[in-house]
Structure formats: C-alpha cells, structure tokens
Design a protein around this motif. Structure first.
Motif, PDB file in Angstrom:
ATOM      1  N   GLY A   1       0.794  -1.231   0.000  1.00 20.73           N
ATOM      2  CA  GLY A   1       0.000   0.000   0.000  1.00 20.73           C
ATOM      3  C   GLY A   1       0.823   1.276   0.000  1.00 20.73           C
ATOM      4  O   GLY A   1       0.280   2.375   0.170  1.00 20.73           O
ATOM      5  N   GLY A   2       2.143   1.166  -0.197  1.00 19.27           N
ATOM      6  CA  GLY A   2       2.993   2.356  -0.211  1.00 19.27           C
ATOM      7  C   GLY A   2       3.290   2.840  -1.615  1.00 19.27           C
ATOM      8  O   GLY A   2       2.919   2.196  -2.607  1.00 19.27           O
ATOM      9  N   LEU A   3       3.969   3.971  -1.722  1.00 14.60           N
ATOM     10  CA  LEU A   3       4.400   4.508  -3.010  1.00 14.60           C
ATOM     11  C   LEU A   3       5.930   4.517  -3.044  1.00 14.60           C
ATOM     12  O   LEU A   3       6.581   4.513  -2.000  1.00 14.60           O
ATOM     13  N   VAL A   4       6.490   4.553  -4.271  1.00 17.43           N
ATOM     14  CA  VAL A   4       7.944   4.489  -4.387  1.00 17.43           C
ATOM     15  C   VAL A   4       8.480   5.768  -5.025  1.00 17.43           C
ATOM     16  O   VAL A   4       8.022   6.196  -6.083  1.00 17.43           O
ATOM     17  N   TYR A   5       9.462   6.356  -4.326  1.00 18.63           N
ATOM     18  CA  TYR A   5      10.068   7.616  -4.740  1.00 18.63           C
ATOM     19  C   TYR A   5      11.412   7.345  -5.382  1.00 18.63           C
ATOM     20  O   TYR A   5      12.243   6.622  -4.826  1.00 18.63           O
ATOM     21  N   TYR A   6      11.653   7.962  -6.525  1.00 16.38           N
ATOM     22  CA  TYR A   6      12.936   7.806  -7.215  1.00 16.38           C
ATOM     23  C   TYR A   6      13.761   9.066  -7.061  1.00 16.38           C
ATOM     24  O   TYR A   6      13.334  10.145  -7.499  1.00 16.38           O
ATOM     25  N   ASP A   7      14.927   8.936  -6.436  1.00 14.37           N
ATOM     26  CA  ASP A   7      15.855  10.056  -6.344  1.00 14.37           C
ATOM     27  C   ASP A   7      16.666  10.080  -7.630  1.00 14.37           C
ATOM     28  O   ASP A   7      17.621   9.330  -7.800  1.00 14.37           O
ATOM     29  N   GLY A   8      16.250  10.947  -8.557  1.00  6.46           N
ATOM     30  CA  GLY A   8      16.892  11.003  -9.871  1.00  6.46           C
ATOM     31  C   GLY A   8      17.881  12.142 -10.001  1.00  6.46           C
ATOM     32  O   GLY A   8      18.104  12.657 -11.096  1.00  6.46           O
ATOM     33  N   ALA A   9      18.491  12.539  -8.866  1.00  2.18           N
ATOM     34  CA  ALA A   9      19.453  13.648  -8.891  1.00  2.18           C
ATOM     35  C   ALA A   9      20.528  13.406  -9.936  1.00  2.18           C
ATOM     36  O   ALA A   9      20.900  14.302 -10.683  1.00  2.18           O
ATOM     37  N   ASN A  10      21.030  12.181  -9.962  1.00  3.44           N
ATOM     38  CA  ASN A  10      22.077  11.833 -10.932  1.00  3.44           C
ATOM     39  C   ASN A  10      21.478  10.886 -11.961  1.00  3.44           C
ATOM     40  O   ASN A  10      21.526   9.673 -11.783  1.00  3.44           O
ATOM     41  N   ALA A  11      20.926  11.432 -13.023  1.00  2.22           N
ATOM     42  CA  ALA A  11      20.265  10.563 -14.012  1.00  2.22           C
ATOM     43  C   ALA A  11      21.184  10.273 -15.189  1.00  2.22           C
ATOM     44  O   ALA A  11      20.752   9.738 -16.206  1.00  2.22           O
ATOM     45  N   ASN A  12      22.465  10.610 -15.049  1.00  2.00           N
ATOM     46  CA  ASN A  12      23.403  10.469 -16.161  1.00  2.00           C
ATOM     47  C   ASN A  12      23.488   9.049 -16.701  1.00  2.00           C
ATOM     48  O   ASN A  12      23.760   8.867 -17.873  1.00  2.00           O
ATOM     49  N   ALA A  13      23.286   8.061 -15.840  1.00  2.00           N
ATOM     50  CA  ALA A  13      23.447   6.680 -16.304  1.00  2.00           C
ATOM     51  C   ALA A  13      22.221   6.174 -17.042  1.00  2.00           C
ATOM     52  O   ALA A  13      22.279   5.173 -17.742  1.00  2.00           O
ATOM     53  N   ILE A  14      21.088   6.837 -16.896  1.00  2.00           N
ATOM     54  CA  ILE A  14      19.853   6.237 -17.414  1.00  2.00           C
ATOM     55  C   ILE A  14      19.163   7.040 -18.512  1.00  2.00           C
ATOM     56  O   ILE A  14      18.319   6.502 -19.222  1.00  2.00           O
ATOM     57  N   VAL A  15      19.524   8.337 -18.658  1.00  4.68           N
ATOM     58  CA  VAL A  15      18.744   9.164 -19.599  1.00  4.68           C
ATOM     59  C   VAL A  15      18.720   8.543 -20.998  1.00  4.68           C
ATOM     60  O   VAL A  15      19.752   8.213 -21.572  1.00  4.68           O
ATOM     61  N   GLY A  16      17.531   8.378 -21.531  1.00  5.54           N
ATOM     62  CA  GLY A  16      17.371   7.830 -22.876  1.00  5.54           C
ATOM     63  C   GLY A  16      17.497   6.320 -22.943  1.00  5.54           C
ATOM     64  O   GLY A  16      17.354   5.734 -24.015  1.00  5.54           O
ATOM     65  N   LYS A  17      17.812   5.661 -21.815  1.00 10.04           N
ATOM     66  CA  LYS A  17      18.022   4.210 -21.820  1.00 10.04           C
ATOM     67  C   LYS A  17      16.927   3.463 -21.067  1.00 10.04           C
ATOM     68  O   LYS A  17      16.311   2.555 -21.602  1.00 10.04           O
ATOM     69  N   VAL A  18      16.733   3.807 -19.809  1.00  6.27           N
ATOM     70  CA  VAL A  18      15.656   3.194 -19.016  1.00  6.27           C
ATOM     71  C   VAL A  18      14.902   4.299 -18.299  1.00  6.27           C
ATOM     72  O   VAL A  18      15.442   5.373 -18.064  1.00  6.27           O
ATOM     73  N   ARG A  19      13.633   4.005 -17.959  1.00  2.15           N
ATOM     74  CA  ARG A  19      12.804   5.046 -17.374  1.00  2.15           C
ATOM     75  C   ARG A  19      12.284   4.610 -16.001  1.00  2.15           C
ATOM     76  O   ARG A  19      11.683   3.532 -15.877  1.00  2.15           O
ATOM     77  N   PRO A  20      12.483   5.456 -14.993  1.00  5.38           N
ATOM     78  CA  PRO A  20      11.978   5.127 -13.655  1.00  5.38           C
ATOM     79  C   PRO A  20      10.486   4.784 -13.684  1.00  5.38           C
ATOM     80  O   PRO A  20      10.037   3.893 -12.949  1.00  5.38           O
ATOM     81  N   GLY A  21       9.727   5.455 -14.572  1.00  2.99           N
ATOM     82  CA  GLY A  21       8.299   5.171 -14.670  1.00  2.99           C
ATOM     83  C   GLY A  21       8.035   3.721 -15.053  1.00  2.99           C
ATOM     84  O   GLY A  21       7.028   3.132 -14.662  1.00  2.99           O
ATOM     85  N   ASP A  22       8.949   3.122 -15.829  1.00  3.96           N
ATOM     86  CA  ASP A  22       8.792   1.723 -16.232  1.00  3.96           C
ATOM     87  C   ASP A  22       9.317   0.755 -15.171  1.00  3.96           C
ATOM     88  O   ASP A  22       9.106  -0.447 -15.274  1.00  3.96           O
ATOM     89  N   MET A  23      10.051   1.290 -14.183  1.00  6.77           N
ATOM     90  CA  MET A  23      10.580   0.427 -13.112  1.00  6.77           C
ATOM     91  C   MET A  23       9.596   0.354 -11.944  1.00  6.77           C
ATOM     92  O   MET A  23       9.896  -0.279 -10.938  1.00  6.77           O
TER      93      MET A  23
END
Ligand SMILES: *Cc1c(COP(=O)(O)O)cnc(C)c1O
Length: 491
Positions: free
Chosen positions: A239-261
């Motif tokens: 019943g909880g929600l999940v927060y993504y700390d995307g301060a450093n998104a350099n490794a994922i931009v254009g490759k994987v999306r937190p929304g899909d995780m």
C-alpha cells in the motif's frame, strides 16, 4: 606554486578612495530624517573605499582561486560535475528569456510559458512519468515536494497511519533529511553483500504504516538494482508509493525510465544531469515527475495549453493541490538551459550521454582497480566507489590524504567518506564529457600518489595541499561556526 591569501576588501580600503565620481547635485538637498523618520540610519554604512582597478583585481584574484569544470577534471561522485556547453548559457541570456518579469500578463510571455510546458513534457517522456512540476529549486526541495505528494495521496484516501518512509543505508543524506522534514519517521533498510537493497530485509519491514520507499537507481554505489521490479512491487503490495531520487540521471537518460521500473514519483536535478553549472549554493532546479494518481496534487500554478495559447491555472482548477512550493515558476534560467541542452542533443544525443558516462566510469574503474579494491564487484554505472581501507592499513595514508594530494596534482578530488557503508570511500564519477586522455592523466596521478604513500608514508602527506591559499582548514569548525562577514571589532 602556493597561492598567497588575499587581503579582504576591508583591508584594501583607504578612507576617501573611490571608484567613481558623482556629478554635482542639481536638485535641492533633502534631509533624510524628514522623509524616512526613525528609519533613517544614523551612521553611514561602513563600506570599503576602493579604486575601480583594485575592485576588479580583487574579484579576478578570487576567481582564480576557484576550481571549476571549466578549469579541470572534477570527478565528484554523486554530484555529476560535467562540462556545460556555452550554448545553454547563450540561450539563458537571450533578452526574451532574461528580461521578462513573472508578473507580466500571460499574453506577453507566451514563449517562456511554451518553453516550460515543453520542458515538462520532455522530462515526463525521459522519465516515464505522466506530469512534471518545474517549481522545486533544488534536489532536496524536489524530494520534499515528492514526499508531500505521497503524504497528500495517503491522506486523501483516509489512510492516516502511514508514518514511515524507508531509506536504504547507502542513500544520499538528503533522503532521510527530507523525509524527516516532511514529518515522516525514517526507517533504514540495509544493503546486501552486492551493494543492493536487501530484498528480504525490505519485505520484513512491510506493514500498513509504511508510506513509501525512497530509492536511487543506480544507487549511490553506482550499482543498478537488479531486483528493481520486485522492490517496487513489494512496496505497492503493502500500500505504499515508491520515490525515485533522480538527482544523478546520467546513467539512465534515454536508456531506461523510472516510470517503467514501478516508481510513482521522482525528482531530477537539472543542475546535475541537464547542464546547469552548480556548486556554491545555487541556483538549481529539482523538477518533480509523477504518475497519474498523483497529478491532482501537484503544485500550482500549472501551465496549460488551451484555445491556442498557454495559461496558468491555479487552486480553482486544481483543488487537491499541495499548493505553491516556490515563488513564481521556479528558477527559470535553469529551465532554459535544460531545454536548450535537450533540444540541442536530441534523443540520440541524450542516449549518448548515458552510454558515454557509463563507458567512461567503467574504463576508469577498471584502470583504478589495479590500485584500489572496488567496493563492489561487477560493472558499475555512471560512478563507482573505491575502498581506501587497505591502503590505509598498509601505509597509514587515508583517503583524505589522497584527496588533498590530488589537489596539488591539478584535479578536484572525488567524493570521500561517502557512501557511509564503505570505509575510506573514494567515490568517482568521471561523466561523459571527459576525454580518454584526461582519464589517463587522472589514473597516472593516482598511481603517483599511491606509490608515494608506499615509499614515503603518511608524513609526506600531512602538509598537502601545498598549492592552495589555505592548506587544511578545520572542516568541522568551518562548517559549524563559519565566519562569513568581516568582523569590524578585530580592527
Ligand atoms: C545532489 C543529490 C541530491 C540533492 O540535490 P540538491 O540540489 O543538492 O538539493 C539528492 N540526492 C542525490 C542522490 C544527489 O546526488
């Protein structure tokens, strides 16, 4: 060569010296007290009195003591100090962006509204979220905003017992701080031997008081959480929600999306990943992206496109909003830079950022692993952590000593002693903008320093750095009791 400490403006000051001359007064002189009454100051402010040339030399001198990405390699882990193309600066300085006022009528600032509207849409696409607010002024501010959204969502469902936010032991310090500031209790979940969240331990923490989990992925050890879908599902089931700390998104931009995780809400640091120079306290931008169920709670005003124009919609249109969390629309200049950065790179360029950032980090990790054990095995993402423990055990030379020696070698040191779970940690993030030659020079400097540690021992490091005006300040006193203004009574 050692830089000499400079005199302050107050020490350079000479009574009566001035950088300019005002024309003679051609209007009647008025008594200040007659207009301002008791608000009129009794004594003139004690401002430094200097010639123009001395003012210019003072500030030019200060600027030369600075170290920046435009000066040299700055591999500060969990901070993404990458080169910021000057094109973005040009765009931010265009009069149509820099000379407008937030209280201007909507129809005179359509370009600015369109830019923010499109930037929000692009960031939503890059992260896999349904909507984005650009208001938060920093990463930590974004975290607080996201947590307020999580709180508002639980409360809107009448679910009032959810008081806990779970944070991994490897997390950035702002995560527990933001959760605490927002009124949650912080519960720590340990990492396993591979540096990832211990899934069984997480499952053991689940009950109906858990409001959510905050997670960085790749985490602060530079490792991608392989069980990410199971992690987010575990929280959702409880019943909880999940927060993504995307301060450093350099490794994922254009490759994987937190929304899909499986993440429900996140922030990005535009001043890390999307090309605004940072350090020294701002300005920054920490946009927050959310999935559909949290959209009604987003801060206002919201920029909407209706009847061929952009409009600002407020509380009346968004009754569930958590309200305004910053004056006006956020740090607009930072938003212009991010927009320009994304538009000039395009989708392929954004993907290249992630690929090059990860390639550079793995190249450097591989070469440095000849000197230092890696904190964790396997490939890293955009950053990695070296374990300085064995070198200290062998030579008594600490990671702090190594960092100070790197300054004399012309490099900004990596992050040291973070994350807390690795003793003597050296956390290195080379970023995608560095050439192979720069990375090789850094490795050579590290080789020289480690050889010096073995041959000469810790005494050879005690006075380093030698090339800065101040060598080893007492960092605790500097942080706890900073003296940031001129103390007139010491004259
Ligand atoms: C930098 C950083 C933050 C905080 O960002 P600020 O803009 O400094 O508030 C939060 N989380 C992580 C992982 C970071 O690296």
């Amino acid at each position: 060569m050692k830089k000499t400490p400079m005199d302050t403006l107050f020490e350079t000051s000479r009574p009566g010296r001035s950088g300019f001359t005002l024309p003679d007064l051609d209007v009647p002189e008025v008594d200040c007290a007659g207009i301002l009454g008791t608000m009129c100051r009794e004594n003139s402010p004690r401002l430094p009195e200097m010639a123009e040339v001395d003012v210019v030399r003072h500030f030019t001198g200060l600027s030369k003591m600075n170290f920046s990405v435009d000066d040299g390699f700055y591999p500060l882990g969990s901070c993404t100090m990458k080169y910021n193309p000057k094109l973005n600066e040009m765009a931010a300085r265009m009069p149509g962006f820099s000379r407008i006022h937030p209280l201007q009528p909507e129809n005179t600032v359509q370009g600015a509204l369109e830019l923010m509207h499109s930037l929000g849409a692009m960031l939503a696409e890059i992260t896999g979220m349904d909507a984005v607010t650009l208001q938060p002024a920093a990463g930590a501010h974004g975290e607080q905003t996201g947590l307020m959204l999580i709180k508002a969502w639980h409360e809107s469902r009448g679910d009032m017992k959810r008081t806990k936010i779970i944070v991994p032991d490897s997390a950035h310090g702002t995560n527990p701080a933001s959760a605490s500031v927002t009124g949650f209790d912080v519960v720590e979940v340990p990492s396993d031997s591979e540096g990832m969240v211990d899934l069984e331990a997480l499952k053991g923490l689940m009950d109906d008081t858990v409001a959510g989990l905050m997670l960085t992925n790749p985490n602060t050890l530079g490792i991608f959480e392989r069980h990410i879908l199971e992690l987010t599902e575990t929280i959702h089931k409880a019943g909880g929600l999940v927060y993504y700390d995307g301060a450093n998104a350099n490794a994922i931009v254009g490759k994987v999306r937190p929304g899909d995780m499986g993440f429900d809400v996140l922030h990005l640091n535009l001043h890390k990943t999307f090309s605004t120079p940072h350090g020294g306290g701002g300005p920054g931008a920490g946009p927050v992206g959310v999935k559909a169920q949290l959209v009604p709670f987003l801060p206002v005003p919201v920029i909407a496109f209706k009847d061929g124009a952009y409009h600002l919609e407020g509380q009346n249109v968004h009754p569930k909003t958590i309200g305004r969390i910053r004056s006006f629309y956020g740090n607009f200049g930072v938003l212009v830079r991010a927009y320009t950065y994304i538009m000039s790179l395009g989708p392929d360029g954004v993907r290249d950022v992630a690929e090059m950032a990860v390639l550079n980090a793995n190249y450097l990790a591989k070469r440095l692993s000849a000197l230092y054990p890696m904190a964790h095995k396997g490939h890293c993402m955009h950053e990695f952590v070296l374990n300085g423990g064995p070198l200290k055990a062998e030579t008594k030379v600490t990671s702090l000593d190594v960092a100070k020696a790197l300054i004399d070698a012309g490099f900004h040191p990596p992050t040291v002693y973070f994350p807390l779970i690795v003793p003597e940690a050296l956390m290195v993030e080379p970023t995608e903008t560095e050439s192979r030659e720069t990375l090789d020079r850094f490795v050579e400097a590290m080789e020289t320093i480690v050889a010096k540690a073995r041959q000469e021992g810790p005494e050879a490091f005690h006075d380093l750095p030698l090339t800065t005006p101040v060598s080893r300040p007492d960092e605790t006193t500097a942080a706890r009791k900073p003296i940031l203004t001129w103390q007139f009574d010491q004259e």
